[in-house]
Design a protein around this motif. Structure first.
Motif, mmCIF file in Angstrom:
data_model
loop_
_atom_site.group_PDB
_atom_site.id
_atom_site.type_symbol
_atom_site.label_atom_id
_atom_site.label_comp_id
_atom_site.label_asym_id
_atom_site.label_seq_id
_atom_site.Cartn_x
_atom_site.Cartn_y
_atom_site.Cartn_z
ATOM 1 N N TYR A 168 -46.768 30.191 48.551
ATOM 2 C CA TYR A 168 -46.465 29.283 49.391
ATOM 3 C C TYR A 168 -45.122 28.318 49.078
ATOM 4 O O TYR A 168 -44.789 28.439 48.223
ATOM 5 N N GLN A 169 -44.763 27.458 50.204
ATOM 6 C CA GLN A 169 -43.540 26.697 49.924
ATOM 7 C C GLN A 169 -42.244 27.368 50.021
ATOM 8 O O GLN A 169 -42.120 28.537 49.373
ATOM 9 N N CYS A 170 -41.562 26.975 50.794
ATOM 10 C CA CYS A 170 -39.967 27.457 51.066
ATOM 11 C C CYS A 170 -40.001 28.880 51.661
ATOM 12 O O CYS A 170 -38.726 29.633 51.446
ATOM 13 N N ILE A 171 -41.054 29.263 52.169
ATOM 14 C CA ILE A 171 -41.135 30.455 52.844
ATOM 15 C C ILE A 171 -40.492 30.394 54.489
ATOM 16 O O ILE A 171 -41.425 29.967 55.006
ATOM 17 N N PRO A 210 -40.289 30.807 58.099
ATOM 18 C CA PRO A 210 -41.061 31.622 58.925
ATOM 19 C C PRO A 210 -40.367 32.908 59.436
ATOM 20 O O PRO A 210 -41.021 33.599 59.930
ATOM 21 N N PRO A 245 -54.230 30.927 51.943
ATOM 22 C CA PRO A 245 -55.200 30.699 53.361
ATOM 23 C C PRO A 245 -54.174 29.371 54.093
ATOM 24 O O PRO A 245 -54.552 29.551 55.283
ATOM 25 N N ILE A 246 -53.520 28.841 53.570
ATOM 26 C CA ILE A 246 -52.756 27.772 54.194
ATOM 27 C C ILE A 246 -51.146 28.143 54.581
ATOM 28 O O ILE A 246 -50.539 27.477 55.018
ATOM 29 N N VAL A 247 -51.076 29.581 54.278
ATOM 30 C CA VAL A 247 -49.753 29.793 54.631
ATOM 31 C C VAL A 247 -49.839 31.562 55.447
ATOM 32 O O VAL A 247 -50.119 32.302 54.852
ATOM 33 N N LYS A 248 -49.994 31.257 56.940
ATOM 34 C CA LYS A 248 -49.895 32.227 57.637
ATOM 35 C C LYS A 248 -48.899 32.606 58.554
ATOM 36 O O LYS A 248 -48.230 31.673 58.636
ATOM 37 N N LEU A 249 -48.352 33.746 58.683
ATOM 38 C CA LEU A 249 -47.075 33.900 59.468
ATOM 39 C C LEU A 249 -47.566 34.961 60.379
ATOM 40 O O LEU A 249 -48.199 35.930 60.033
ATOM 41 N N PRO A 250 -47.326 34.609 61.774
ATOM 42 C CA PRO A 250 -47.587 35.595 63.016
ATOM 43 C C PRO A 250 -46.598 37.089 62.637
ATOM 44 O O PRO A 250 -45.522 36.829 61.922
ATOM 45 N N ASP A 287 -51.277 19.833 45.185
ATOM 46 C CA ASP A 287 -51.850 20.948 45.848
ATOM 47 C C ASP A 287 -51.677 22.023 44.882
ATOM 48 O O ASP A 287 -52.623 23.118 44.574
ATOM 49 N N ALA A 325 -47.702 15.964 48.162
ATOM 50 C CA ALA A 325 -48.975 16.792 48.583
ATOM 51 C C ALA A 325 -48.726 18.100 48.121
ATOM 52 O O ALA A 325 -49.544 18.703 47.703
ATOM 53 N N SER A 326 -47.583 18.653 48.384
ATOM 54 C CA SER A 326 -47.362 20.081 48.107
ATOM 55 C C SER A 326 -47.408 20.387 46.589
ATOM 56 O O SER A 326 -48.172 21.413 46.080
#
Lengths: 647, 647
Positions: free
Chosen positions: B344-347, B349, B367-372, B106, B102-103
Motif C-alpha cells: 500500500y501507499q504511493c501505488i 492507480p 484488502p484496502i488497495v485494489k486496482l481494477p 495503520d 492515518a496511513s
C-alpha cells in the motif's frame, strides 16, 4: 462533470423570494429584521456561492496529494496519479463518510468518558437509569450485571465502550453484536464490512483514500458501508445507550417549539450543539440561579434548545426547542438571546458575526470547537457544575446589556410531544397489549391500517427550501397511512409545523388516524401525533432498536420490513454516514440534495441500484416532496407485496 | 485565491522538454520507449491537468458539507456556513495531515499485528533482533523485560502497541515517552497537542474539520501538530521499532540502484509499497523458488524494490533498488518486469494502464488497495509463506509470456551503501571512540568540520523536475560541509546519483570529506558516503532517534541543534504529517512545492513564522535548490551562533 446541474441550481436558488426560502413563519419574519440589523445568514451566503464549482459539485476533483489539485475535464480523464472520475468520486464520498463517523464516535467517546468519571466519583453525574445500565451490561455479556454495585458496573461498561471504540484489531465487537440482527451480521461479514471498532474504520478510510492506495471504486464504497456501520453502532447506539444511563431514557413529554419560546423578560440561554453532557448541566445551573437572574432584573432564566442538543434536553427535560440549524442565525437576530452556549457540530462559524450586531454572547466550550470572537469557557466533565454555573452567570450578566429596542421575538410556537424512546413507545403499546406490546403495532401493519413507516431525519440546508421537504414529505406520507418517525433538525421542522402534537393526528389518513387515536387514548392522550419525535440525530439508534424488535418479532430481516428513510434536506457529513448505515441495515434511504456522485455513473449505480443486491436496500433521490413520497410509498408497497400483506 | 500562481506554474510545466522533467538518465531514456508503447505517465497526465484550479490550489475551497461546495471568491468572503479563507485552508491542511497520520498508524498497526501473531505462533515470522525487543520492552516499562521468554515478551510488546494505537482516552503514552525528549513533552503539553494515542488524533481531526466545528485557524493548526506528533511516535517509531524486531535492525549493506538492476534473463519481480511484512516474504519465496524459475527458462529470480518497501528490503537484505515513485510507471515500460507486487501507499492507480502495454502483472495484496485490472492475491500474515509463494509462482509463470522484442533495460545503475540505522552508525562511530561513540560526531560538529546536518526526505512529484531538487540540494549542502541524511524516494534519488556510495565523499566540502574519510576508514571503507541512507519514510523515526541522542548528549533541546530537514519534491499527505512532526520536534523544515496554504495569510504566517515561537522551528519554502540550500544553511548557522559554535 455536468455544468448544467450547477447552472440549473443557480437559477433555482436565485429565483427564490424570501417566502420560497423557508416555510417557518418565524424565519420569514426574521429575514427582514436580520437585514435591517446587518445580519448575514446562510441563505445570503449561499447566493454568493452561486454558481458552484461544477467539478467539486459532481465529485470529480481531488486534492489528496500535492501532485494535484486535479479534476476530470474534457482534456483529462485521470488525475496525475491515474485516479479516474470513479475513484475521485468514491474517495471523496468515503472521506465525507468517515468524517461523519468520526464525529459520532468522538461524541460517543465523550459520553463514555463522562460515564467513566461519574462511576469513579470524579465527575458530578449520577446514573439516572440503572435498569438500562444493567440491561446493557447483561447484553454485553458482563458477568454479574444484575448484582454488581451500580458504580462498579458503570465503570465496567464505560471501559468496555472505550475499548471497543479504540479496538485496533479484531475484537469481540460486543456493541455491534448487541444491536445488530444475526442476518445483518452475516451479510456484513460476507461483504467484508464488519467494523472492528469505532475508530479503525476512520483510520482505514483516511488511509485508503490517500494517494496511491485504493483505486477500486467498488472497494471504496464498501469502505463507506463499513464506516456507516461503525457510525451506527459505535457512534449512535453507544451514545444513546450511555446518555440514557446517565440522563435517563426519554418518556413522552410536552413542550413547545418555535422562536416564540423565547421570553422577552427572561434571561434567554440557547444550548446549541449535540452532547447532553454539557446542556443537562446548563439546565441544572439555570434552575439553581433563577434568583441571580431576578437580581439582574429578569423574571428568571429561560433555557431553550437549538439543533440536537436541543432535542436531547427536550426529550428528557421538556426544554422548549427554539429552532433547527437554519434558525440558528436568525434567532440571534431576535436580540433576545443573552447567550448561545455551544458544544460541537453544526455550529455555523458565522454565529459570531450575527452576534456582533446584538449583545448576544457566543460561548464555546469544546477544546476542538473554537470560534474567533466567541468567548471560550472550556468544559471539563469533572468540573461540569462549576463550568455550567460560570456560563449561566455570564448570560445573566449579559442580560443587563440587552437593548430592549432591538428585541423582536416572533410570536410563533407550537405544542410538541417529544420523548419517544422505544422503551416509552412499548409502554404506550403495552397499555393495549400488556403481555405482547408489539402485537398491536404488528397487527396494524399487517392489516394495512399502518401501511408502513418512514424515518424522516437529518439536517436543514439552504439549498432546499427550509423545513419544506421535511414537512411536506411527512404530510404526504401520513396522508397515505404511513407513520413517520423523526429525529434531528427534521424533528424541529415537524414540531414547528404542528405534526408532533396529538391534534396533528387529523392530518393523517383515516386508517392511520384510527391507530393513532386508539394508541393515544390508551396513553391518556387525545391521540398519538402522526410524526413521532424520536430525539436527536444520535437517537437514530432508537429507530434501529425498533426495527430490530419488529424484525425479530416477525421472524424476517429488517430489509423485508415495510419501512424506509429520508434525509430530505441533508447537509452534514454525519447525515451521509447515518444514511449509509441505514442502507447497510437494509432500509432504503431517500436523500436530497444529490450527494457529490453525479460525476461517476459507476458509483451512482452502485448506490442507487447494485446496493439492493448486496444489502437489500439502496439510496434514492428526488427534490420534490410529492415525488419523494411516491418513491418511498412504492418501497413500502413492494415490501408489503413480498411479505404477502394487503397493499 | 491567486490565479497568477496557477498560470505561472502552467507556463513552467508546459515549457519543459523531456530533459527538464527528470535528471534520472534511465527515466529520460524510457520516455521515448514509453511513448512508442503507448504508456502514459504522471508527467503526461500532469500536463493535461494544467492549469490547475486556483481555488483548490490555494486551499480556499471546501466540500466538507452539502451546503457547498464553497470557495472564496471576489464575491464571497465566506462559505455558506460562514467559514473564512483561513478556516478553509486550515481545515484542508488538517484533513491532509490526518490522512498522512492515518496511513502511518495503520502501517504500524499491521506490523504490530504481525508481531502479535508471530509471538502466538500464528504467523511464520521470527524475532530477528531479540536484544532490540528487550531494549524496547524495558524502555516501555515492561517488568521482566530482560528475562521473560522472547515470544511472551513479543506478545506483551505487540499488545501494548495495539493498545496505545487505539487509546480512546488519556493513557500512559509510553511509546511517545520512550522516544520524545523531556523538553518536547513539556512544550507539547503546554500547547495542548500531546496525542493520546495513534488513532484518536485522526478521529478528532476529522471531527473538528466537519461542518460546524472548529472555525479557529490557529486551533486547527494545533490539531495538525497533534496529528503530526501522533504520526511520528505511533506511526513512524512504532513501525520501525517492530520492523527491526521482526526483520532485524539494518546494518550497512552494499547494493545497486537504478533501472539497470533489472536482469534481462531473469524473472524480475518488483516489490512496491511500504510494509516489509510482505516484501520480506517475497524475497524469501524468490530464493526458495530459483529452480522453478530455471524450469521456466530463466536464469533465476531477480527481486528489486520500488519506493519504500524497496528501501526496507534494501536496508535489511541488500535487494537492489530499481527506482522511486516517478520511476514506477517507466520501469514497467522496460518490458522486463514479470510482476509488480504492491502492498500500500504511493501505488499509482495508473500502473495497471502501463502494464496493459506489456505482459507485466500488477498484483495487489492489501484488502484496502485494489486496482481494477490488477490481479489480487490477498495477503494475510498468517498465510504469509503461502501467499508469497503464490505470487512468485505467478511471476515465474508470467516470465514465459514476456515478449523479448519489447524488452528495453536502460544500462544505468550505481553502487549504494544503505542500512544506516542509528545502531549501525553508532557501531561505526564506536570504532573511533569505543567508550563514547557519539563523541567523534559531536566533536566534528563543534569544530565545524561537520557544520550541521540536513535530512532530505519525501516523495517525488512531477510538478518538480524529478530527482533534481533532491540531488542538487544534497550536492549544495555537502559542498558546504553539511552532512545529509536521506530516506524514502529522496534516498532513491541520491542513490541513483552516486551520493550514497563511498566514492561520493569527494563531492563533499573538504572538512566534511575529512570526517567521512576518517569514519569510513574506521569502518573498513574508503569513506562514508556524504549522504547516508537512513531507510524508508517510516525510518524517519531513526532521525529523531539520532537527534534525541545528540540533544541529550549535549544537554540541549533538539530545536537548538544545527540541523534542518527538507522534503523538496513532496507529494503525499504522509509527507505533510511527517513534516509537521519534524517542525513539532523543533526541526525547521523546507518543503516544495508550496502546500495549499497560499489562500490564507494567517495560516501561512503561522507555519512559516509564528511556529518558531511555539516550537522553535518552522516551515520554509523555495523551489530553487541553491536558494533552498542557502536557507537551510542559514538555519544551521543561526543554531551554531546560538550555541556559541564557530560559523
Amino acid at each position: 462533470m455536468d455544468e448544467n446541474l450547477v447552472l440549473k441550481e443557480k437559477r433555482e436558488i436565485e429565483a427564490r423570494e424570501d417566502s420560497d426560502k423557508t416555510i417557518d413563519p418565524a424565519n420569514l419574519e426574521m429575514f427582514e429584521v436580520a437585514r435591517k440589523a446587518g445580519v448575514e445568514t446562510a441563505f445570503d451566503r449561499l447566493l454568493r456561492q452561486e454558481p458552484k464549482c461544477p467539478y467539486c459539485y459532481t465529485g470529480v476533483s481531488c486534492r489528496n496529494c500535492a501532485m494535484g489539485p486535479c479534476r476530470i475535464t474534457a482534456r483529462a480523464d485521470r488525475g496525475v496519479c491515474g485516479a479516474t472520475a470513479d475513484v475521485m468520486v468514491a474517495r471523496g464520498l468515503l472521506r465525507n463518510t468517515v468524517a461523519g463517523t468520526a464525529s459520532h464516535v468522538d461524541h460517543a467517546r465523550h459520553v463514555a468518558i463522562a460515564l467513566l468519571q461519574a462511576a469513579r466519583g470524579e465527575a458530578p453525574y449520577t446514573i439516572r437509569d440503572e435498569p438500562k445500565l444493567r440491561r446493557i451490561a447483561s447484553a454485553l455479556g458482563i458477568e454479574g450485571a444484575d448484582t454488581m454495585p451500580v458504580m462498579e458496573l458503570a465503570e465496567r461498561v464505560a471501559l468496555l465502550a472505550l475499548e471497543e471504540i479504540g479496538a485496533a484489531h479484531a475484537n469481540g465487537g460486543r456493541w455491534l453484536r448487541m444491536h445488530a440482527t444475526q442476518e445483518r451480521l452475516e451479510t456484513w461479514s460476507r461483504l467484508g464490512v464488519l467494523p472492528e471498532g469505532g475508530m479503525l474504520p476512520v483510520l482505514e478510510g483516511m488511509h485508503r483514500t490517500s494517494m496511491g492506495n485504493d483505486a477500486d471504486a467498488v472497494n471504496l464504497i464498501l469502505g463507506c458501508i463499513k464506516a456507516g456501520i461503525a457510525d451506527g453502532f459505535y457512534g449512535l447506539h453507544l451514545s444513546t445507550d450511555l446518555q440514557d444511563v446517565l440522563f435517563g431514557t426519554p418518556k413522552p413529554v410536552f413542550s413547545r417549539a418555535g422562536m416564540g419560546v423565547l421570553e422577552e423578560e427572561y434571561v434567554n440561554i440557547a444550548c446549541h450543539g449535540h452532547v447532553p453532557v454539557l446542556s443537562e448541566k446548563i439546565v441544572e445551573a439555570a434552575e439553581a440561579l433563577q434568583e441571580e437572574a431576578k437580581k439582574a432584573g429578569a423574571k428568571g432564566i429561560n433555557v431553550v434548545g437549538i439543533c440536537c442538543t436541543g432535542n436531547e434536553i427536550l426529550e428528557r427535560l421538556g426544554i422548549p426547542a427554539v429552532g433547527n440549524e437554519l434558525n440558528s442565525e436568525l434567532v440571534i437576530a431576535t436580540g433576545a438571546l443573552d447567550a448561545v452556549v455551544v458544544d460541537y457540530q453544526c455550529i455555523f462559524p458565522a454565529l459570531t458575526e450575527a452576534a456582533k450586531c446584538f449583545h448576544t454572547k457566543i460561548i464555546t466550550t469544546a477544546p476542538i470547537v473554537k470560534l474567533p470572537d466567541a468567548e471560550h469557557v472550556e468544559f471539563d466533565e469533572r468540573r461540569a457544575d462549576e463550568v455550567a454555573r460560570e456560563i449561566v452567570m455570564r448570560a445573566i450578566e449579559n442580560f443587563r446589556r440587552r437593548d430592549p429596542g432591538k428585541v423582536h421575538i416572533p410570536g410563533f410556537s407550537t405544542e410538541v410531544l417529544a420523548g419517544f424512546s422505544v422503551e416509552a413507545l412499548l409502554e404506550v403499546l403495552s397499555k393495549l397489549s400488556p403481555s405482547d406490546p408489539l402485537a398491536p403495532l404488528v397487527d396494524s401493519i399487517a392489516k394495512g391500517d399502518v401501511k408502513g413507516a418512514v424515518a424522516i431525519v437529518g439536517c436543514s440546508n439552504p439549498r432546499v427550501p427550509h423545513d419544506l421537504m421535511h414537512v411536506e414529505l411527512a404530510k404526504e406520507l401520513i396522508r397515505r397511512d404511513i407513520l413517520v418517525i423523526a429525529t434531528g433538525c427534521a424533528a424541529h421542522a415537524h414540531a414547528k409545523a404542528g405534526l408532533m402534537q396529538p391534534a396533528g393526528y387529523r392530518m393523517a389518513g383515516s386508517r392511520l388516524q384510527g391507530v393513532l387515536k386508539a394508541l393515544g387514548e390508551a396513553a391518556g392522550l387525545e391521540a398519538l401525533p402522526p410524526v413521532l419525535h424520536f430525539g436527536s440525530c444520535v437517537d437514530n439508534s432508537r429507530i434501529n432498536q425498533l426495527l430490530k424488535a419488529l424484525a425479530e418479532k416477525l421472524g424476517v430481516a429488517i430489509k423485508d420490513l415495510p419501512v424506509a428513510a429520508s434525509a430530505p434536506e441533508y447537509n452534514t457529513e454525519k447525515a451521509l454516514s447515518i444514511g449509509t448505515w441505514a442502507v447497510a441495515l437494509g432500509v432504503t434511504t431517500h436523500v436530497n440534495p444529490l450527494p457529490r456522485v453525479a460525476g461517476s455513473q459507476l458509483v451512482t449505480e452502485l448506490l442507487t441500484d447494485k446496493a439492493e443486491e448486496l444489502l437489500g436496500a439502496k439510496f434514492i433521490h428526488s427534490s420534490d416532496p410529492k415525488e419523494s413520497a411516491d418513491m418511498l410509498e412504492e418501497v413500502i408497497l413492494e415490501k408489503r407485496r413480498r411479505l404477502g400483506l394487503p397493499v
